[in-house]
Write an enzyme that holds these catalytic residues in place. Structure first.
Site, PDB file in Angstrom:
ATOM      1  N   PRO A   1      16.593   7.722  31.558  1.00 56.89           N
ATOM      2  CG  PRO A   1      15.281   5.886  32.106  1.00 56.89           C
ATOM      3  CD  PRO A   1      15.745   6.702  30.941  1.00 56.89           C
ATOM      4  CB  CYS A   2      20.097   8.967  35.599  1.00 54.41           C
ATOM      5  SG  CYS A   2      20.401   9.591  33.955  1.00 54.41           S
ATOM      6  CD  GLN A   3      14.593   7.566  37.223  1.00 54.45           C
ATOM      7  OE1 GLN A   3      15.333   7.070  36.394  1.00 54.45           O
ATOM      8  NE2 GLN A   3      13.512   8.245  36.893  1.00 54.45           N
TER       9      GLN A   3
END
Length: 1015
Positions: free
Chosen positions: A835-837
Site C-alpha cells: 500500500p502507498c496511501q
C-alpha cells in the site's frame, strides 16, 4: 408396392448411367459423388421414425431441402418414406410442393427433373409445370466454383426472401467432398489450375466472413455446407440427415464444427462406413449423421461399419463418446469396445506425467539439410523410415550430421541421451501405425520422427517399460480411434493413457529385453498379455471388452496429479500409497505415522486442504461454489433489478425500508451499487465485498443471489481447480484482492520473451493471482510471502512446489530470510503491491510514519536483492493520488535505487479477462540493462467490444447446479474461456481464439432464451 420396384429400377438406372458417363477428373474437381438409393432410403426412414406423432400427421406440410441434390436419391427416398405413411394424392401433391432442391450440376438437375416428373405423373397423376421447377429448383449454393466471379450464394439469392426466412423443417444431403485446394494431380492444363487457385483464394476470403466453425485448415465444401445447413437452413426445431466424411468425427481441423454440433444441437445417430463401402462411389470413409436443432446431445445411437453390420448398434452417452484430450473427437465403436475404452481412459495421460518428455525430432530435413552428410561422423541421422519395432531398421542406409548442428540446436541436449522414437508419418492403411524403436546416444532424429525421453522419477517409469506399453496392440488401437490422417502428432501421443500404477512393470521390462535378444513372436504375445493386465482388461481382443470389475469408477489421472502435488510435502511417499489415500483405504494420519514425517502445523493444514481439494475433484465437484445467505430485505431489493440494472430499479416502497438506500437515492450513489451482472457483458470489478449486493455489481444475472466464491474466482480468471482455503470472509479477501491471473500471464509472457528472466520473488502474494499468472507465463516463484496465513495456505495448496514464507515483512528476521533466499536463488524479478496511501519522499524518510512502513520494507528488499526487474501493482488511483505526487515520488525513489520506471493503467477485459477491472502496473528495469520498462508492458490481444469475454461465457454453465458438496459439473456446452479454466485448452489456443474471433457463440442463442425465461 409396385411403384417402389419400378421407381427403384428407374432411379438406379438413370443415376448409375450418368455416374458412368461423367468425367472422373471433373468429378474430383467439383467433389461430386453419388449415393445409392438403398442407403438414402434407410437414412430417410430413420429420419421419419424420429418424428413425433403430430409431425407424422403433418409431414406433407413440412418444408424439405436437398441443397446438393444430384440426381435426386435423397428426395425420392424421402417421398417413398412419406408415401408409406398412407398419404392421399392431394397430400402427396402438397408434399412435393414443399420440396426444394439445389445443385451446381445442370446435367444432374435435368435427370432429377425427368425422374420427378415421371414419378408424380405415373403414380399420382400429378403434372408438374415449368413454373413449379422454376420456383423449386435452384443452382449452386454457397460458392459456384464454375462462375467466373466468385460470390457467396445464400438461400435468399436462390429462393427469395420469404423462403429463406421461413427456412426448412428437413434438410437431407450428401454434400460435395471437395478440398478447396488446387492439387496438381487434378489438372492437365496449368492455366486451369492457376485459375482455380485464384478462385479458391477468393472463396477463402469470403468464407472467413460468412462462417465461424468450418474454416480451420484446408477449406472443404462439405464442412461449409454442414455449418450453413445447421445454422441457416434449418428451422429452430428442424432435422437434418447428412452423409459426410468420417473425418468430421475426429479431425482436429473439424473440432469447432464438431463441438458446435455436439453441444448446441442433438445428434441422434451416427453410422460409419469404411472406404470400401458400396453405398457411395468414393474412396472415402463416411458417416451418416442424423441431427436435430433445439436440443443438446445426450445419448447417441451408434452403428459401427453400418454397411456391413446394420443391426450392430448401441446407445452411448456423449461423455463416453468424446475425448476432450483430442478436441472432443467422437469415437465410434461397438458396445464392448466402449467398455475397453472406458477402462483404459481412467489412467493418466502421457502429457500429465511430468517425467516424460514428448517431442518432435530435432533436425528439420529441409531447413537443416546442409548439416546432413554421407561422411561418417559421431552423430548418425535417423529418419522415419529407419524406425522399426523396438529396434532401428538396419536395412536402410544411414546419413550423418555435422557437430555444428548439435551445438546450435535447442534440442541438442537430447542427442546425448537414451530415447525411444516413432515415425511422424505412418499411412492410415497400415495395420500397425504406432511403432517405437530404441535410440542410442549420439543419434540425431529427423523431424520425420517423434521421440520420448524419461527423466529420473519416483514412479518406476523407464524406457524399457514404456516402449513395451507403447508398442502394444492396445496402444495402436487407441491411437487409431482418433487419428484422421497419416500423421502421428505429438498431441495425439500426449493423449494416450499409461498404466503407471501397474505392478507388473518388471515383468514387461524383462520380456522386452528378451524379445530384443531372441526376436520370437510368442514373446510379443506375452508382452501384449501383460500390458492388458496393466490396463486391467482381459485381453487385447478389443471386440471382447471384458473389464476387471475393480478398475474403479473415476479418472485415475487424478491420482497422478494428487501425487505430483503431495510429494512436495511428503517427498518419499509411494504412488500406491497416495492412490490408497484418495480411494479411502488409508488416512492422512496413518501415512504421516507410517512414514515417520514430522510436519509443522502449517504443513498439516496444507496437506488436509490438498486432500479435501482432490476428494472434491475426484467427485467431479465444483470447488468453492459457496453460497452467501441474504436477508429477506436484501432479497426484496434485488428481485426487481434486471440484468445490467442497479439501485435505481428498486421500488420506492422497498427503498423506504433502508436508510442506506434512501441516502443513496438522495445523494445519487454509484450506478454499480445493487447491480445485477449483465450476461452480455464482462462484470464490473470484483472486490472483497462481493457477498453483499449493496457494495457493487455482484447479483447473479438470473438468480436472486450474489455470486459464489467460484463464480467470483472465474471473473478473476483463476483456474477451476484453484482451491481457496479458510473461512468465507478469508476467501472473499483472497479472491477480491487478487490480480487477475490472465492479466498477470500476459505480463509474464512478455517479460520472459523480451528478457529471459524467469525467477521471481513474490512479496504481498495474497492467494496467488500474480504468482499463478506468472507461473502459467513461464516465470517461477523462488519464494512467495504474505502475512495472512489463509492466503499463504491457498497459494501453497495450489502451488505446492513454491516455497512459502508466512510472516510479517516488517520483522527484521523475516526480511532477512526473504533477502537471503532471493540472493541464493538469484531472483531476477521482484513482484508485489504494498500500500502507498501516505507515501511522499519526505514521509518515506520519516521512520515514524507508519503509513509507509510496508512500502519502505519493499524498497529495502529491492535495494539489497537488486533484481533486474520490478513488477509493482496497485490500485488505479495511484496515478492521480495527491495530484500525482505520490506516483512521481515513487518513480523518483526507484530511480535513486538504480531503476528506470514507468507505470500504466491496464484494463483486465482487454486481456481476455471477463471483468472491467483496472490495475496500475509499474515496471522497473535496472539502469545497467539493455531493455526498458516500456518494452515489457504487454500489448492486449485484438478484442473488439463485441468479442469481449462476457459473464455468460464465464458462469452460465454453473447457473443450475447445487452449492457446496452438491455442486457437481453438468455435461453441457462451455465457452472457450471455461475450457481454459478447466485445462481443456491451452493459453495459446485461448488467446489465438480471441484474436481469430472464434468464440463459442452459444450466448447469442441461450441469452435470448434466458431473457424470455426470467425477465
Amino acid at each position: 408396392m409396385e411403384f417402389d420396384v419400378r421407381l427403384f429400377a428407374k432411379l438406379e438406372e438413370s443415376s448409375k448411367n450418368y455416374e458412368k458417363s461423367m468425367d472422373k477428373l471433373r468429378r474430383k474437381q467439383i467433389g461430386s459423388y453419388f449415393t445409392s438409393l438403398e442407403l438414402t432410403v434407410k437414412m430417410m426412414d430413420e429420419l421419419i421414425s424420429e418424428m413425433s406423432k403430430e409431425e407424422i400427421e403433418n409431414i406433407y406440410k413440412m418444408r424439405f431441402l436437398e441443397p446438393c441434390v444430384g440426381t435426386g436419391n435423397f428426395v425420392f427416398a424421402y417421398i417413398l418414406g412419406c408415401v408409406k405413411l398412407g398419404l392421399t394424392s392431394e397430400q402427396v401433391k402438397e408434399l412435393i410442393n414443399n420440396i426444394y432442391v439445389c445443385d451446381i450440376n445442370e446435367e444432374a438437375i435435368a435427370i432429377y427433373r425427368d425422374n420427378l416428373t415421371f414419378f408424380a405423373l405415373e403414380f399420382f397423376g400429378i403434372a408438374l409445370s415449368d413454373d413449379y421447377y422454376r420456383s423449386h429448383i435452384g443452382g449452386g449454393l454457397l460458392f459456384n466454383v464454375g462462375d467466373s466471379k466468385i460470390r457467396f450464394i445464400s438461400l435468399k439469392d436462390v429462393f427469395g426472401e420469404e423462403i429463406a426466412e421461413r427456412r426448412f423443417d428437413i434438410v437431407a444431403t450428401n454434400p460435395p467432398y471437395k478440398n478447396l485446394k488446387a492439387e496438381h494431380t487434378h489438372y492437365i492444363d496449368e492455366n486451369e489450375k492457376n485459375n482455380d487457385k485464384s478462385k479458391y483464394y477468393q472463396i477463402s476470403e469470403l468464407a472467413q466472413k460468412h462462417f465461424q466453425y468450418s474454416t480451420t485448415g484446408t477449406l472443404n465444401l462439405y464442412k461449409l455446407f454442414v455449418e450453413e445447413i445447421i445454422e441457416n437452413y434449418l428451422t429452430d426445431n428442424g432435422k437434418c440427415s447428412l452423409l459426410i466424411p468420417s473425418s468430421i468425427l475426429s479431425d482436429k481441423t473439424c473440432s469447432r464444427l464438431r463441438n458446435r454440433m455436439l453441444f448446441n444441437y442433438k445428434i441422434i445417430s451416427i453410422k460409419t462406413m469404411g472406404e470400401d463401402s458400396s453405398y457411395v462411389d468414393a474412396q472415402q470413409a463416411l458417416c451418416a449423421i442424423l441431427l436435430k436443432k433445439g436440443q443438446s446431445t445426450d445419448f447417441i445411437n451408434i452403428s459401427k461399419d453400418y454397411d456391413k453390420n446394420p443391426e450392430n448398434t448401441t446407445n452411448i452417452h456423449v461423455d463416453d463418446l468424446t475425448n476432450s484430450n483430442c478436441e472432443n473427437a467422437i469415437v465410434v465403436l461397438t458396445e464392448s469396445e466402449y467398455r475397453v475404452l472406458e477402462a483404459v481412459n481412467k489412467f493418466p495421460k502421457l502429457k500429465d506425467i511430468t517425467c516424460i518428455k514428448n517431442l518432435r525430432g530435432e533436425l528439420d530435413l529441409s531447413i537443416d539439410k546442409n548439416y546432413i552428410t554421407s561422411v561418417e561422423s559421431p552423430y548418425r541421422l535417423i529418419r522415419g523410415r529407419n524406425i522399426g519395432l523396438f529396434q532401428i531398421n538396419r536395412q536402410n542406409s544411414f546419413d550423418y550430421v555435422s557437430e555444428d548442428f548439435i551445438k546450435k540446436s535447442p534440442k541438442g541436449r537430447y542427442v546425448k541421451v537414451h530415447r525411444i522414437a516413432c515415425q511422424q508419418i505412418a499411412n492410415q492403411s497400415k495395420k500397425k501405425r504406432v511403432i517405437f524403436s530404441y535410440i542410442k546416444p549420439n543419434t540425431v532424429l529427423g523431424n520425420s520422427c517423434n521421440f520420448i525421453v524419461v527423466n529420473e522419477n519416483n514412479l518406476d517409469i523407464d524406457l524399457d517399460w514404456l516402449i513395451g506399453v507403447l508398442n502394444s496392440s492396445l496402444i495402436n488401437w487407441l491411437f487409431k480411434l482418433t487419428s484422421s490422417n497419416n500423421h502421428i502428432n505429438n498431441y495425439e501421443l500426449d493423449a494416450l493413457p499409461l498404466p503407471i500404477y501397474s505392478k507388473n512393470k518388471n515383468e514387461i521390462r524383462q520380456l522386452v529385453k528378451k524379445y530384443i535378444e531372441v526376436g520370437a513372436s510368442e514373446i510379443l504375445d506375452e508382452i501384449e498379455e501383460l500390458v492388458c493386465q496393466a490396463y486391467e482388461i482381459s485381453s487385447i481382443d478389443t471386440t471382447s471388452g471384458n473389464i476387471d470389475a475393480n478398475s474403479g469408477n473415476y479418472d485415475k489421472s487424478i491420482i497422478l496429479k494428487f501425487y505430483n502435488e503431495i510429494k512436495y510435502i511428503l517427498p518419499n511417499t509411494q504412488l500406491s500409497t497416495i492412490a490408497s489415500l484418495l480411494e479411502g483405504n488409508i488416512s492422512i494420519e496413518e501415512i504421516i505415522i507410517q512414514c515417520g514425517y514430522s510436519l509443522t502445523s502449517f504443513e498439516e493444514k496444507v496437506l488436509t486442504n490438498l486432500y479435501n481439494k482432490y476428494l472434491d475433484i475426484k467427485s467431479n465437484r465444483v470447488l468453492n461454489h459457496t453460497l452467501f445467505k441474504l436477508s429477506d430485505l436484501d432479497l426484496e431489493m434485488i428481485k426487481p433489478i434486471p440484468q445490467g440494472g442497479n439501485w435505481k430499479n428498486i421500488p420506492q416502497e422497498t427503498i423506504s425500508k433502508s436508510k442506506r438506500l434512501e441516502r443513496i437515492k438522495e445523494t445519487g450513489g454509484r450506478t454499480t451499487l445493487y447491480g445485477r451482472i449483465d450476461y452480455k457483458k464482462p462484470s464490473y470489478t470484483i472486490t472483497t465485498y462481493f457477498n453483499r449486493p449493496g457494495n457493487g455489481t455482484y447479483v447473479h444475472p438470473i438468480h436472486n443471489r450474489v455470486i459464489t466464491v467460484r463464480e467470483a474466482a472465474r471473473f478473476q480468471s483463476f483456474n477451476d481447480d484453484y482451491y481457496f482455503c479458510g473461512n468465507k470472509n478469508q476467501q472473499l479477501k483472497q479472491v477480491g484482492n487478487a490480480v487477475p491471473v490472465l492479466l498477470a500471464y500476459q505480463i509474464a509472457k512478455n517479460i520472459l520473451g523480451k528478457t529471459g528472466c524467469s525467477r521471481s520473488l513474490d512479496l504481498f502474494c495474497g492467494a496467488g493471482g500474480m504468482t499463478a499468472g506468472f507461473k502459467a507465463g513461464g516465470i517461477n516463484s523462488i519464494l512467495s510471502t504474505d502475512i495472512e496465513e489463509s492466503a499463504c495456505m491457498t497459494l501453497k495448496v495450489n502451488n505446492p512446489e513454491i516455497p512459502i514464507l508466512c510472516g510479517d515483512i516488517t520483522n527484521p528476521l523475516t526480511k532477512s530470510q526473504i533477502v537471503q533466499t532471493a540472493l541464493e536463488n538469484e531472483a531476477d524479478i521482484i513482484c508485489g503491491g504494498p500500500p502507498c496511501q501516505g507515501f511522499s519522499m519526505a514521509g518515506f524518510r520519516q521512520v515514524d510514519d507508519p503509513r509507509n512502513q510496508l512500502f519502505r520494507d519493499f524498497a529495502d528488499i529491492v535495494s539489497k536483492v537488486k533484481p533486474k526487474i520490478i513488477v509493482f501493482e496497485n490500485v488505479e488511483g495511484l496515478l492521480t493520488f495527491q495530484n500525482g505526487e505520490t506516483y512521481r515520488n515513487i518513480i523518483q525513489l526507484f530511480s535513486e535505487l538504480g531503476y528506470n520506471a514507468n507505470g500504466r493503467t491496464l484494463f483486465a477485459h482487454h486481456f481476455g479477462v471477463p471483468q472491467k477491472r483496472k490495475r496500475v502496473i509499474l515496471i522497473c528495469t535496472r539502469k545497467d540493462l539493455s531493455f526498458s520498462p516500456d518494452e515489457l508492458f504487454p500489448e492486449p490481444p485484438t478484442i473488439s467490444e463485441e468479442l469481449q469475454i462476457t459473464a455468460y461465457d464465464t458462469i452460465s454453465d454453473l447457473e443450475n447446479i447445487g452449492f457446496g458438496h452438491e455442486a457437481v459439473y453438468k455435461n453441457i456446452a462451455i465457452s472457450k474461456y471455461v475450457q481454459l479454466l478447466r485445462d481443456q485448452i491451452s493459453h495459446i489456443d485461448y488467446f489465438t481464439s480471441i484474436s481469430q474471433a472464434i468464440f463459442n457463440d452459444m450466448a447469442d442463442i441461450h441469452f435470448k432464451a434466458t431473457q424470455l425465461r426470467l425477465f
